[in-house]
Write a protein that holds these residues in place. Sequence first.
Motif, PDB file in Angstrom:
ATOM      1  N   MET A   1       0.715  -1.261  -0.011  1.00  0.00           N
ATOM      2  CA  MET A   1      -0.261   0.201  -0.155  1.00  0.00           C
ATOM      3  C   MET A   1       1.386   1.209  -0.189  1.00  0.00           C
ATOM      4  SD  MET A   1      -2.738   0.802   3.209  1.00  0.00           S
ATOM      5  CE  MET A   1      -3.911   1.084   2.375  1.00  0.00           C
TER       6      MET A   1
ATOM      7  N   GLY B   1      -5.775  -0.886   5.189  1.00  0.00           N
ATOM      8  CA  GLY B   1      -6.315   0.160   5.502  1.00  0.00           C
ATOM      9  C   GLY B   1      -7.746   0.653   5.788  1.00  0.00           C
ATOM     10  N   CYS B   2      -8.092   1.939   6.482  1.00  0.00           N
ATOM     11  CA  CYS B   2      -8.734   2.319   7.368  1.00  0.00           C
ATOM     12  C   CYS B   2     -10.197   3.219   6.284  1.00  0.00           C
ATOM     13  CB  CYS B   2      -8.560   3.282   8.007  1.00  0.00           C
ATOM     14  SG  CYS B   2      -7.354   3.554   9.390  1.00  0.00           S
TER      15      CYS B   2
ATOM     16  N   CYS C   1      -7.728   3.079  13.229  1.00  0.00           N
ATOM     17  CA  CYS C   1      -8.283   4.543  11.854  1.00  0.00           C
ATOM     18  C   CYS C   1      -9.778   5.524  12.757  1.00  0.00           C
ATOM     19  CB  CYS C   1      -9.769   3.535  11.926  1.00  0.00           C
ATOM     20  SG  CYS C   1      -8.089   1.999  10.344  1.00  0.00           S
TER      21      CYS C   1
ATOM     22  N   TYR D   1       1.470   4.996   1.435  1.00  0.00           N
ATOM     23  CA  TYR D   1      -0.063   5.606   2.240  1.00  0.00           C
ATOM     24  C   TYR D   1       0.239   6.640   2.371  1.00  0.00           C
ATOM     25  CZ  TYR D   1       1.773   1.789   4.416  1.00  0.00           C
ATOM     26  OH  TYR D   1       2.020  -0.262   5.265  1.00  0.00           O
TER      27      TYR D   1
ATOM     28  N   PRO E   1      -6.699  -1.192  10.534  1.00  0.00           N
ATOM     29  CA  PRO E   1      -6.410  -0.703   9.336  1.00  0.00           C
ATOM     30  C   PRO E   1      -5.389  -2.380   8.338  1.00  0.00           C
ATOM     31  CG  PRO E   1      -4.273   0.048  10.925  1.00  0.00           C
ATOM     32  CD  PRO E   1      -5.933  -0.504  11.631  1.00  0.00           C
TER      33      PRO E   1
ATOM     34  N   TYR F   1     -11.346   2.119   1.196  1.00  0.00           N
ATOM     35  CA  TYR F   1     -10.572   2.207   2.029  1.00  0.00           C
ATOM     36  C   TYR F   1      -8.485   3.233   1.457  1.00  0.00           C
ATOM     37  CZ  TYR F   1     -12.987  -1.510   3.905  1.00  0.00           C
ATOM     38  OH  TYR F   1     -13.942  -1.860   3.908  1.00  0.00           O
ATOM     39  N   VAL F   2      -8.266   3.734   2.914  1.00  0.00           N
ATOM     40  CA  VAL F   2      -7.068   5.010   2.555  1.00  0.00           C
ATOM     41  C   VAL F   2      -5.765   4.587   4.172  1.00  0.00           C
ATOM     42  CG1 VAL F   2      -8.433   6.587   2.251  1.00  0.00           C
ATOM     43  CG2 VAL F   2      -8.777   6.176   4.442  1.00  0.00           C
ATOM     44  N   ALA F   3      -4.925   4.628   3.497  1.00  0.00           N
ATOM     45  CA  ALA F   3      -3.972   4.348   4.628  1.00  0.00           C
ATOM     46  C   ALA F   3      -4.160   4.866   6.064  1.00  0.00           C
ATOM     47  CB  ALA F   3      -2.528   5.288   4.126  1.00  0.00           C
TER      48      ALA F   3
END
Length: 164
Positions: A1, A62-63, A125, A3, A131, A74-76
């Motif tokens: 991933m 990810g969050c 998160c 970030y 995450p 879904y994000v870092a």
Amino acid sequence: MIYATVADLVARFGERELVQLTDRENIPPSEVDADLVETKIGDASAFVDGYVGQRYRLPLTGCAKPDGAGGVEYVAPPVLARITCDLARYYLHDDLAPENEVYRRYKAAVRELESIADGAALLACPWGGSPGEPLADDVQSGGGETLYEFAPRVITDDALRGFG
């Protein structure tokens, strides 16, 4: 991933600074060299993975951040986005003195990553959830499964007779 993004660095440190760090030809109109910044972000993300991977299964999921339309993206984890930005910024600079603010932020980022790797800090998160999947306490065991057993070996004078 990955970030962080180029836009994340611009938001944190300003376009002017990134232009100064990446525009090698210095010919107007100057602009951010996005390819160079993405390379440094990739380097920083790999560095982060080296620490985070000691506690969490990679790649992180990810969050789950609400996207405003009833779904999620879904994000870092935000702490990793910030750390990655600080690392990438450091990588973009040349020949920094130890007292420089960029260097101090780099060192602080490394200390945070060490805390995560040691288990003293956990990734969180802000929207809830986790995450990623934490690893078992014994990362090398492959999930607690014993692959080999070894009996202790006793070395005596009789056992060594004939060698030498």
